[in-house]
Design an enzyme around this catalytic site. Sequence first.
Site, PDB file in Angstrom:
ATOM      1  N   ASP A 217       0.895  -1.308   0.022  1.00  0.00           N
ATOM      2  CA  ASP A 217      -0.102   0.070  -0.118  1.00  0.00           C
ATOM      3  C   ASP A 217       0.710   1.079   0.111  1.00  0.00           C
ATOM      4  O   ASP A 217       2.081   1.156   0.170  1.00  0.00           O
ATOM      5  CB  ASP A 217      -0.947  -0.079   1.320  1.00  0.00           C
TER       6      ASP A 217
ATOM      7  N   ASN B 177     -10.754  -2.943  -6.029  1.00  0.00           N
ATOM      8  CA  ASN B 177      -9.974  -1.645  -6.774  1.00  0.00           C
ATOM      9  C   ASN B 177     -10.364  -1.346  -8.157  1.00  0.00           C
ATOM     10  O   ASN B 177      -9.987  -0.236  -8.638  1.00  0.00           O
ATOM     11  CB  ASN B 177      -8.542  -2.007  -6.849  1.00  0.00           C
TER      12      ASN B 177
HETATM   13  C1  IPE Z   1      -5.099  -2.664  -0.436  1.00  0.00           C
HETATM   14  O1  IPE Z   1      -4.854  -1.453  -0.663  1.00  0.00           O
HETATM   15  C2  IPE Z   1      -5.163  -3.682  -1.846  1.00  0.00           C
HETATM   16  C3  IPE Z   1      -3.891  -3.699  -2.310  1.00  0.00           C
HETATM   17  C4  IPE Z   1      -2.539  -3.294  -2.019  1.00  0.00           C
HETATM   18  C5  IPE Z   1      -3.997  -4.066  -3.772  1.00  0.00           C
HETATM   19  P1  IPE Z   1      -6.056  -0.410  -0.784  1.00  0.00           P
HETATM   20  O2  IPE Z   1      -5.318   0.830  -0.702  1.00  0.00           O
HETATM   21  O3  IPE Z   1      -6.918  -0.645  -2.014  1.00  0.00           O
HETATM   22  O4  IPE Z   1      -6.884  -0.739   0.401  1.00  0.00           O
HETATM   23  P2  IPE Z   1      -7.920   0.138   1.380  1.00  0.00           P
HETATM   24  O5  IPE Z   1      -9.162   0.128   0.590  1.00  0.00           O
HETATM   25  O6  IPE Z   1      -7.367   1.645   1.431  1.00  0.00           O
HETATM   26  O7  IPE Z   1      -8.135  -0.654   2.628  1.00  0.00           O
HETATM   27  C1  IPE Z   2      -1.411   0.434  -3.506  1.00  0.00           C
HETATM   28  O1  IPE Z   2      -1.183   1.863  -3.219  1.00  0.00           O
HETATM   29  C2  IPE Z   2      -1.662  -0.151  -4.880  1.00  0.00           C
HETATM   30  C3  IPE Z   2      -3.051  -0.546  -4.950  1.00  0.00           C
HETATM   31  C4  IPE Z   2      -3.910  -0.673  -4.204  1.00  0.00           C
HETATM   32  C5  IPE Z   2      -3.051  -0.944  -6.387  1.00  0.00           C
HETATM   33  P1  IPE Z   2      -2.277   2.489  -3.420  1.00  0.00           P
HETATM   34  O2  IPE Z   2      -2.836   3.084  -4.926  1.00  0.00           O
HETATM   35  O3  IPE Z   2      -3.514   2.272  -2.561  1.00  0.00           O
HETATM   36  O4  IPE Z   2      -1.650   4.065  -2.873  1.00  0.00           O
HETATM   37  P2  IPE Z   2      -2.564   4.766  -1.764  1.00  0.00           P
HETATM   38  O5  IPE Z   2      -2.961   4.163  -0.581  1.00  0.00           O
HETATM   39  O6  IPE Z   2      -3.589   5.629  -2.437  1.00  0.00           O
HETATM   40  O7  IPE Z   2      -1.322   5.951  -1.061  1.00  0.00           O
HETATM   41 MG    MG Z   3      -4.177   2.499  -0.440  1.00  0.00          MG
END
Ligand code: IPE
Ligand code: IPE
Ligand code: MG
Length: 232
Positions: free
Chosen positions: A22, A70
């Site tokens: 994340d 996602n």
């Molecule tokens: C969790 O990250 C999923 C992945 C890392 C692929 P998100 O950023 O989508 O999770 P939430 O929704 O904030 O918990």
């Molecule tokens: C994790 O990084 C990647 C995926 C969930 C695909 P994020 O895109 O969730 O990054 P933040 O949480 O917005 O910083």
């Molecule tokens: Mg995230």
Amino acid sequence: MSPLNPLGPPPPGRLHVACIMDGNGRWAESRGLPRTAGHTAGEENLAEVVRAAVQRDIGWLTVFGFSTENWIRPRPEVRHILGLHERLFGRVTELNENNVRIRWIGRPFDGPDARTPKYVQRAIRKAIADTAHNTGMVLTVAFDYGGRAELMGAVRSARAAGQRITPASIESHLHDPTLPPVDVMVRTSGEIRVSNFLLWQSAGAAIHFTDTPWPDFDAAELDAAIALVPAP
Ligand code: IPE
Ligand code: IPE
Ligand code: MG
């Protein structure tokens, strides 16, 4: 069992490390870059983390690449992340150099809710086949993955096979029943959540929450996570 993942000898490494990768978006935003640049950096860092993992006592590394939740992100961002998975599953030469088998877990491609485009499906199939002969670490990428969807699918399949619902029958119908219990779950970037990742497999896992965003997660962080696992 995902029909894509071949059976093979268990890897020599002992531990199963699972990473919720994340913070790519925030990493980029803090540098004045578009979020997509953060995803690109995150994919490149995963390649680094794999190189570090094979030098440690890690038999299984399972990473959360994209969740069932996602898909609601803006189209251009989703498209960019899809392209990065094509790139990730295209790193076959590198994986072979490191004796790594790549695998995939997620909603079955032929299921009613599956959304993985054909070109990503192809990249996944090809990478699994082209690294299946390796005998080292198993790198499993969770793409279009959700723990609840996995458990519902497992219960449905067990029922359809006329089995009683028991821990063993559920386990035998998970996306990859050969995945062992998770020893340590990592979540980067300061979020203290499990976000529907490996709900069954991580029932007894230690958890390493770190403020480091995924693109900066390094070997020292990996060691800090592993240090949480009790000695055998
Ligand atoms: C969790 O990250 C999923 C992945 C890392 C692929 P998100 O950023 O989508 O999770 P939430 O929704 O904030 O918990
Ligand atoms: C994790 O990084 C990647 C995926 C969930 C695909 P994020 O895109 O969730 O990054 P933040 O949480 O917005 O910083
Ligand atoms: Mg995230």
